[in-house]
Design a protein around this motif. Structure first.
Motif, PDB file in Angstrom:
ATOM      1  N   ALA A 216       0.544  -0.789   0.237  1.00  0.00           N
ATOM      2  CA  ALA A 216      -0.028   0.231   0.485  1.00  0.00           C
ATOM      3  C   ALA A 216       0.597   1.517   0.009  1.00  0.00           C
ATOM      4  O   ALA A 216       1.465   1.689   0.796  1.00  0.00           O
ATOM      5  N   GLY A 217       0.420   1.648  -0.970  1.00  0.00           N
ATOM      6  CA  GLY A 217       1.985   2.761  -1.306  1.00  0.00           C
ATOM      7  C   GLY A 217       1.073   4.202  -1.208  1.00  0.00           C
ATOM      8  O   GLY A 217       0.580   4.449  -0.440  1.00  0.00           O
ATOM      9  N   THR A 218       1.177   5.337  -2.368  1.00  0.00           N
ATOM     10  CA  THR A 218       0.868   7.260  -2.320  1.00  0.00           C
ATOM     11  C   THR A 218      -0.131   7.357  -3.130  1.00  0.00           C
ATOM     12  O   THR A 218       0.592   6.674  -4.665  1.00  0.00           O
ATOM     13  N   HIS A 219      -0.897   8.186  -3.011  1.00  0.00           N
ATOM     14  CA  HIS A 219      -1.732   8.454  -4.156  1.00  0.00           C
ATOM     15  C   HIS A 219      -1.175   9.353  -4.806  1.00  0.00           C
ATOM     16  O   HIS A 219      -2.227  10.595  -4.784  1.00  0.00           O
ATOM     17  N   GLY A 220      -0.062   9.517  -5.370  1.00  0.00           N
ATOM     18  CA  GLY A 220       0.548  10.820  -6.344  1.00  0.00           C
ATOM     19  C   GLY A 220      -0.385  11.901  -7.184  1.00  0.00           C
ATOM     20  O   GLY A 220      -0.616  12.821  -6.320  1.00  0.00           O
ATOM     21  N   PRO A 221      -1.804  11.095  -7.557  1.00  0.00           N
ATOM     22  CA  PRO A 221      -2.696  11.978  -8.542  1.00  0.00           C
ATOM     23  C   PRO A 221      -3.251  13.029  -7.625  1.00  0.00           C
ATOM     24  O   PRO A 221      -3.719  13.429  -7.955  1.00  0.00           O
ATOM     25  N   LEU A 222      -3.724  12.824  -6.532  1.00  0.00           N
ATOM     26  CA  LEU A 222      -4.816  13.242  -5.383  1.00  0.00           C
ATOM     27  C   LEU A 222      -3.620  14.434  -4.809  1.00  0.00           C
ATOM     28  O   LEU A 222      -4.104  15.912  -4.264  1.00  0.00           O
ATOM     29  N   ILE A 223      -2.323  14.592  -5.200  1.00  0.00           N
ATOM     30  CA  ILE A 223      -1.273  16.074  -4.591  1.00  0.00           C
ATOM     31  C   ILE A 223      -2.085  17.387  -5.141  1.00  0.00           C
ATOM     32  O   ILE A 223      -2.252  17.896  -4.140  1.00  0.00           O
ATOM     33  N   PRO A 224      -2.701  16.998  -6.436  1.00  0.00           N
ATOM     34  CA  PRO A 224      -2.822  18.420  -7.047  1.00  0.00           C
ATOM     35  C   PRO A 224      -4.431  19.171  -6.035  1.00  0.00           C
ATOM     36  O   PRO A 224      -4.943  20.365  -6.207  1.00  0.00           O
ATOM     37  N   LEU A 225      -5.192  17.892  -5.758  1.00  0.00           N
ATOM     38  CA  LEU A 225      -6.654  18.134  -4.870  1.00  0.00           C
ATOM     39  C   LEU A 225      -6.079  18.420  -3.499  1.00  0.00           C
ATOM     40  O   LEU A 225      -7.384  19.555  -3.377  1.00  0.00           O
ATOM     41  N   ILE A 226      -5.443  18.860  -2.618  1.00  0.00           N
ATOM     42  CA  ILE A 226      -5.320  18.482  -1.617  1.00  0.00           C
ATOM     43  C   ILE A 226      -5.369  20.036  -1.423  1.00  0.00           C
ATOM     44  O   ILE A 226      -6.168  19.972  -0.307  1.00  0.00           O
ATOM     45  N   PRO A 227      -4.525  20.899  -2.199  1.00  0.00           N
ATOM     46  CA  PRO A 227      -5.331  22.492  -1.802  1.00  0.00           C
ATOM     47  C   PRO A 227      -6.518  22.619  -1.782  1.00  0.00           C
ATOM     48  O   PRO A 227      -7.167  23.486  -1.179  1.00  0.00           O
ATOM     49  N   ILE A 228      -7.463  21.996  -2.418  1.00  0.00           N
ATOM     50  CA  ILE A 228      -9.317  22.398  -2.836  1.00  0.00           C
ATOM     51  C   ILE A 228     -10.156  22.222  -1.410  1.00  0.00           C
ATOM     52  O   ILE A 228     -10.584  22.397  -1.252  1.00  0.00           O
ATOM     53  N   VAL A 229      -9.321  20.782  -1.079  1.00  0.00           N
ATOM     54  CA  VAL A 229      -9.622  20.182   0.101  1.00  0.00           C
ATOM     55  C   VAL A 229      -9.109  20.284   1.003  1.00  0.00           C
ATOM     56  O   VAL A 229     -10.433  21.102   1.686  1.00  0.00           O
ATOM     57  N   VAL A 230      -8.237  21.083   1.107  1.00  0.00           N
ATOM     58  CA  VAL A 230      -8.323  22.447   3.200  1.00  0.00           C
ATOM     59  C   VAL A 230      -8.958  23.588   2.078  1.00  0.00           C
ATOM     60  O   VAL A 230      -9.513  23.656   3.382  1.00  0.00           O
ATOM     61  N   ALA A 231      -8.670  23.888   0.967  1.00  0.00           N
ATOM     62  CA  ALA A 231      -9.854  25.192   1.408  1.00  0.00           C
ATOM     63  C   ALA A 231     -11.437  25.558   1.301  1.00  0.00           C
ATOM     64  O   ALA A 231     -11.732  25.811   1.597  1.00  0.00           O
ATOM     65  N   ALA A 232     -11.985  23.678   1.227  1.00  0.00           N
ATOM     66  CA  ALA A 232     -13.268  23.449   1.434  1.00  0.00           C
ATOM     67  C   ALA A 232     -13.618  23.103   2.547  1.00  0.00           C
ATOM     68  O   ALA A 232     -14.498  22.679   3.176  1.00  0.00           O
ATOM     69  N   GLY A 233     -12.968  23.217   3.495  1.00  0.00           N
ATOM     70  CA  GLY A 233     -12.818  22.584   4.524  1.00  0.00           C
ATOM     71  C   GLY A 233     -13.078  21.491   5.217  1.00  0.00           C
ATOM     72  O   GLY A 233     -13.267  20.553   6.180  1.00  0.00           O
ATOM     73  N   GLY A 234     -12.111  20.736   4.538  1.00  0.00           N
ATOM     74  CA  GLY A 234     -11.882  19.120   4.274  1.00  0.00           C
ATOM     75  C   GLY A 234     -10.904  19.224   5.064  1.00  0.00           C
ATOM     76  O   GLY A 234      -9.692  19.542   5.566  1.00  0.00           O
TER      77      GLY A 234
END
Length: 500
Positions: A127-145
């Motif tokens: 079980a590694g790391t989901h690299g394609p999600l990295i660009p989405l993280i700032p959007i998640v945080v900005a939305a209150g995730g």
């Protein structure tokens, strides 16, 4: 007479199945070449699902196992660090948080590597790391995730997909052309991104020539290893060559991370004034990250499929038993994600590409290298100094290029050599460039299975469910979620909360 002969042949073919791995094992000296020995090892292994698989009884350690373990550890440090840093910036967390959480994640993942890939599910990739999600993280945080809510939902949806055998079903519905195009895109984008990163690093220290020299020498080394059929040595030798060359040419490097242990208390990590400093998630936190969690798990299938196909291409015949199982890998990834999020880790999991690709090249099964990967991760997390070396650009970039992305390019080209696979491959690349690999894969799978592109004969043999119902549902769900959160280029997010 013919009946007796057939009975004798069937008895001979059944004989290996009745013998254990220990009985079938032969010393490497009894084979003419090292490759023959490694291939024989793959063919005689008898992995057991949900039962104990023990070293030396069910599999052995070989020198080749150290190569994927080294590449996997380097990739893990980099990818987890990237996710932790991406979260830390908008949350106002320090570099010290990133470093300590990476160390924490290295220890967490080691436990689950040993339990699953090394012990009870030897056909589950790490079980590694989901690299394609990295660009989405700032959007998640900005939305209150909330990272815990995000991780728990990924684990829950992933487990549902694994139990329903959805991952393996989607893999069967993906043709060679679609999969080959996906590998080509991932390999090309990965290679070019690492080359750009190395040149950006060299420009930052005002020694751009170092990047050119390191890459040129790496190309020559890789070509020689291909000629000598020693490609499995590409990762350690390229890292050594890149590091020594950059250092000899005057590139600055120093060890900064001292030995130590991270805080192992989950309550520290999920405190309001410690760790993440955001406390525990609320119901609203789960609602906010719900579409992203659906998208993350939906993107698992092309990721897992690419790794499985590369392994199949690299392995010899009669090795089906030891090949990566997509559903087992999803189970392992889901459980690891759930517990890692509860404990306070920053990782979002997927199939571990920087491990499985070098392991396939080295013709090694999953479990032995998995245990060494766990050991290397523990050493790196506790000792600290190897983390500095792993993230140094001359080492990191060449390791990812020769260990993961160039092999993916080669596998993609291999899969698109025959038939009408090039049509589907081209559309995958086109669609992936337009949005992302998940969009390109789902769209092309639909077009390919309907017979609009690719092999018409294959399409005609599919049932209505396989031809268009399942691919259409997959495409609509993925595209709908992307539209909700604003991932379709030029189209604002349909949900106002994600318009940032």
């Amino acid at each position: 007479m013919s009946t007796d002969t057939a009975d004798d042949e069937s008895a001979k073919s059944a004989q290996p199945e009745s013998k254990s791995y220990q009985e079938l094992h032969k010393p490497s000296a009894s084979f003419e070449t090292r490759d023959e020995y490694l291939e024989h090892e793959l063919q005689i292994m008898q992995p057991k699902r949900w039962r104990a698989n023990l070293p030396f009884r069910d599999y052995r350690f070989e020198f080749e196992d150290t190569i994927p373990a080294m590449a996997g550890t380097i990739g893990k440090v980099v990818m987890v660090g990237a996710i932790a840093a991406t979260f830390a910036a908008p949350l106002g967390l320090s570099d010290a948080f990133v470093l300590e959480n990476v160390r924490y994640e290295l220890l967490i993942v080691s436990i689950f590597i040993i339990i699953f890939s090394g012990f009870i599910l030897p056909t589950a990739n790490l079980a590694g790391t989901h690299g394609p999600l990295i660009p989405l993280i700032p959007i998640v945080v900005a939305a209150g995730g909330h990272p815990m809510a995000f991780g728990l939902l990924i684990g829950a949806f992933g487990l549902l997909l694994a139990i329903s055998k959805g991952g393996s079903l989607l893999a069967k519905l993906t043709s060679k052309g679609v999969c080959g195009g996906l590998l080509l895109y991932l390999g090309f984008i990965g290679t070019t991104s690492q080359v750009k990163k190395l040149f950006a690093w060299a420009e930052g220290i005002e020694m751009t020539h170092i990047a050119f020299i390191v890459i040129l020498l790496t190309i020559l080394l890789y070509a020689l290893l291909e000629h000598w059929r020693k490609r499995w040595l590409a990762v350690p030798l390229s890292c050594l060559l890149g590091g020594i060359t950059a250092w000899a040419l005057g590139a600055p490097f120093e060890f900064k991370t001292a030995p130590g242990l991270p805080n192992m208390n989950p309550m520290y990590w999920w405190g309001e004034n410690t760790g993440w400093m955001i406390g525990l998630p609320t119901v609203e936190s789960f609602i906010v990250v719900l579409p992203f969690a659906v998208l993350a798990v939906a993107m698992w299938s092309p990721d897992f499929l690419g790794h499985q196909v590369f392994q199949k291409i690299s392995y010899p015949e009669r090795t089906e038993k030891v090949q990566m199982d997509i559903d087992d890998t999803m189970v392992s990834a889901s459980v690891r994600q759930t517990f890692g999020s509860l404990m306070g880790g920053s990782n979002f999991t997927s199939s571990w590409g920087t491990y499985i690709v070098p392991a396939a090249i080295a013709k090694r099964p999953i479990p032995a290298g998995a245990l060494l990967t766990a050991l290397f991760c523990i050493i790196a997390g506790v000792w600290g100094y190897p983390m500095d070396l792993a993230i140094w650009q001359p080492v990191l970039c060449v390791a990812l290029v020769v260990g993961v992305f160039i092999p993916l390019l080669e596998a993609g080209m291999e899969m698109t050599r025959e038939g009408k696979t090039t049509q589907s491959a081209a559309i995958v690349v086109f669609g992936s460039a337009l949005v992302n690999p998940a969009f390109g894969w789902s769209l092309t799978m639909l077009l390919d299975n309907m017979g609009l592109i690719g092999c018409k004969e294959r399409s005609s043999e599919l049932t209505h469910m396989s031809r268009w119902i399942i691919p259409l549902v997959m495409f609509v769900v993925l595209t709908g979620v992307m539209a909700l959160v604003g991932l379709l280029p030029g189209i604002p997010a349909l949900m106002p909360g994600f318009r940032h």
